[in-house]
Enzyme design. Structure first.
Site, mmCIF file in Angstrom:
data_model
loop_
_atom_site.group_PDB
_atom_site.id
_atom_site.type_symbol
_atom_site.label_atom_id
_atom_site.label_comp_id
_atom_site.label_asym_id
_atom_site.label_seq_id
_atom_site.Cartn_x
_atom_site.Cartn_y
_atom_site.Cartn_z
ATOM 1 N N HIS A 105 0.819 -1.214 0.000
ATOM 2 C CA HIS A 105 0.000 0.000 0.000
ATOM 3 C C HIS A 105 0.848 1.257 0.000
ATOM 4 O O HIS A 105 2.042 1.232 0.303
ATOM 5 C CB HIS A 105 -0.922 0.018 1.233
ATOM 6 C CG HIS A 105 -0.201 0.115 2.537
ATOM 7 N ND1 HIS A 105 0.505 -0.938 3.078
ATOM 8 C CD2 HIS A 105 -0.063 1.145 3.413
ATOM 9 C CE1 HIS A 105 1.036 -0.571 4.228
ATOM 10 N NE2 HIS A 105 0.722 0.690 4.451
ATOM 11 N N ASP A 116 0.348 4.870 2.045
ATOM 12 C CA ASP A 116 -0.488 5.326 3.158
ATOM 13 C C ASP A 116 -1.514 6.356 2.689
ATOM 14 O O ASP A 116 -1.188 7.279 1.930
ATOM 15 C CB ASP A 116 0.386 5.981 4.239
ATOM 16 C CG ASP A 116 1.306 4.974 4.907
ATOM 17 O OD1 ASP A 116 0.937 3.795 5.009
ATOM 18 O OD2 ASP A 116 2.416 5.382 5.327
ATOM 19 N N HIS A 131 4.690 0.100 0.358
ATOM 20 C CA HIS A 131 5.372 -0.737 1.350
ATOM 21 C C HIS A 131 4.418 -1.814 1.855
ATOM 22 O O HIS A 131 3.204 -1.735 1.652
ATOM 23 C CB HIS A 131 5.947 0.096 2.493
ATOM 24 C CG HIS A 131 4.934 0.932 3.221
ATOM 25 N ND1 HIS A 131 4.398 2.096 2.701
ATOM 26 C CD2 HIS A 131 4.345 0.778 4.433
ATOM 27 C CE1 HIS A 131 3.540 2.620 3.552
ATOM 28 N NE2 HIS A 131 3.479 1.829 4.616
ATOM 29 N N ARG A 142 5.719 5.522 14.458
ATOM 30 C CA ARG A 142 5.670 6.127 13.115
ATOM 31 C C ARG A 142 5.290 7.607 13.195
ATOM 32 O O ARG A 142 4.277 7.962 13.804
ATOM 33 C CB ARG A 142 4.639 5.381 12.260
ATOM 34 C CG ARG A 142 4.640 5.810 10.806
ATOM 35 C CD ARG A 142 3.629 5.019 9.994
ATOM 36 N NE ARG A 142 2.281 5.474 10.255
ATOM 37 C CZ ARG A 142 1.179 4.872 9.784
ATOM 38 N NH1 ARG A 142 1.264 3.771 9.057
ATOM 39 N NH2 ARG A 142 -0.012 5.352 10.058
HETATM 40 C C1 SIN Z 1 2.902 0.714 7.904
HETATM 41 O O1 SIN Z 1 2.334 0.256 6.925
HETATM 42 O O2 SIN Z 1 2.944 1.916 8.140
HETATM 43 C C2 SIN Z 1 3.597 -0.250 8.843
HETATM 44 C C3 SIN Z 1 4.919 -0.683 8.332
HETATM 45 C C4 SIN Z 1 5.606 -1.631 9.257
HETATM 46 O O3 SIN Z 1 5.147 -1.814 10.394
HETATM 47 O O4 SIN Z 1 6.628 -2.203 8.871
#
Ligand code: SIN
Length: 283
Positions: free
Chosen positions: A101, A103, A259, A274
């Site tokens: 995806h 974000d 990612h 994050r």
């Molecule tokens: C996310 O998609 O923001 C999470 C990525 C992760 O936890 O590696």
């Protein structure tokens, strides 16, 4: 002066740059900042190791690159509403971000990117994959590129529940109806090919989690082309894999990379922090 000998090493042919020789607790000189920002936009993700940052230092680093609003949908550490806690606990099966995806692509202004810092990790597993959507577009045929430039794609938050039917993620019809209702306004149409605001590169801006179909096409008409493009973009040649240590950071450019957080550590604990960054004035 510290942080004057930054080293950059590609993580794969097209995606990812490993950054070393920098301590992100210290001031970042202008030249190092420019090198990192260029690598971020060009390679889709920059990664660091051994960055033992406090939440305040984490936030200060993220703020060098844009605005950092309070985190949406996530718990936050005391005193830091801008830092989202991405947690998977031993009794949970569903993780955050466990499919390819970008974000918030269901919003009109998706984030610039995010700085993800590993706090607690499983013994093994929990790696994150990245795919460069600029090189994904570059490597298509001229004919397909031209067709895609004329298309717009629909992105919906609720699509993430519809799209993923793997046994550890699938939900029942009642839950699907609930998320459809809860997120009926989190839907947006974007050009299928965008232009990166900093590099000017064309970017294939679709993703398997949120993109449901092309505008003016039916769902069934859209899916075969979308699935082919997803497979092309996420091929081993076009992606990289980051294996975390505590204190590692992955900083992705959400405009040019997808990612995928692997969910291969059931029964164990993984805690990440994050900070999500927006271009000035777009949060
Ligand atoms: C996310 O998609 O923001 C999470 C990525 C992760 O936890 O590696």
């Amino acid at each position: 002066m510290k942080n004057t000998a930054v080293t950059l090493r590609p993580m794969s042919a097209n995606t990812g740059m490993m950054v070393s020789g920098i301590d992100l607790r210290e001031p970042v000189p202008e030249a190092a900042y420019r090198e990192m920002r260029h690598a971020l936009c060009d390679r889709g993700v920059i990664c660091f190791r051994g960055q033992d940052l406090t939440p305040a230092q984490h936030l200060a680093f993220a703020k060098l690159f844009g605005d950092v609003p309070p985190a949406e949908f996530l718990k936050t550490p005391d005193g830091f509403p801008e830092i989202g806690i991405i947690a998977k606990l031993p009794d949970e099966t569903r993780n955050v971000g466990g499919n390819w995806h970008s974000d918030h692509s269901f919003d009109s202004h998706a984030p610039l990117g995010a700085v993800l810092l590993a706090r607690e990790l499983p013994e093994s597993g929990g790696d994150t994959l990245f795919a460069n959507m600029g090189s994904a577009f570059d490597s298509l045929s001229d004919g397909l590129k031209e067709m895609l430039r004329g298309l717009r794609a629909v992105h919906a938050k609720a699509q993430s529940w519809h799209a993923d039917t793997r046994p550890d993620r699938a939900v029942d019809a009642a839950e699907l109806a609930r998320v459809d209702e809860e997120y009926k306004d989190r839907i947006c149409v974007h050009p299928a090919v965008t232009r990166h605001p900093e590099t000017g590169r064309e970017i294939l801006f679709i993703n398997p989690t949120y993109t449901s179909h092309f505008e003016g096409w039916t769902y069934d008409e859209s899916r075969p082309l979308l699935e082919d493009l997803f497979a092309h973009a996420t091929s081993p040649e076009n992606s990289c894999r980051f294996q975390w240590d505590e204190g590692s950071i992955a900083f992705w450019d959400n405009r040019s990379a997808m990612h995928y957080a692997l969910n291969d550590y059931h029964g164990q604990r993984r805690i990440m922090h994050r900070a999500t960054i927006y271009e000035a004035g777009t949060a």
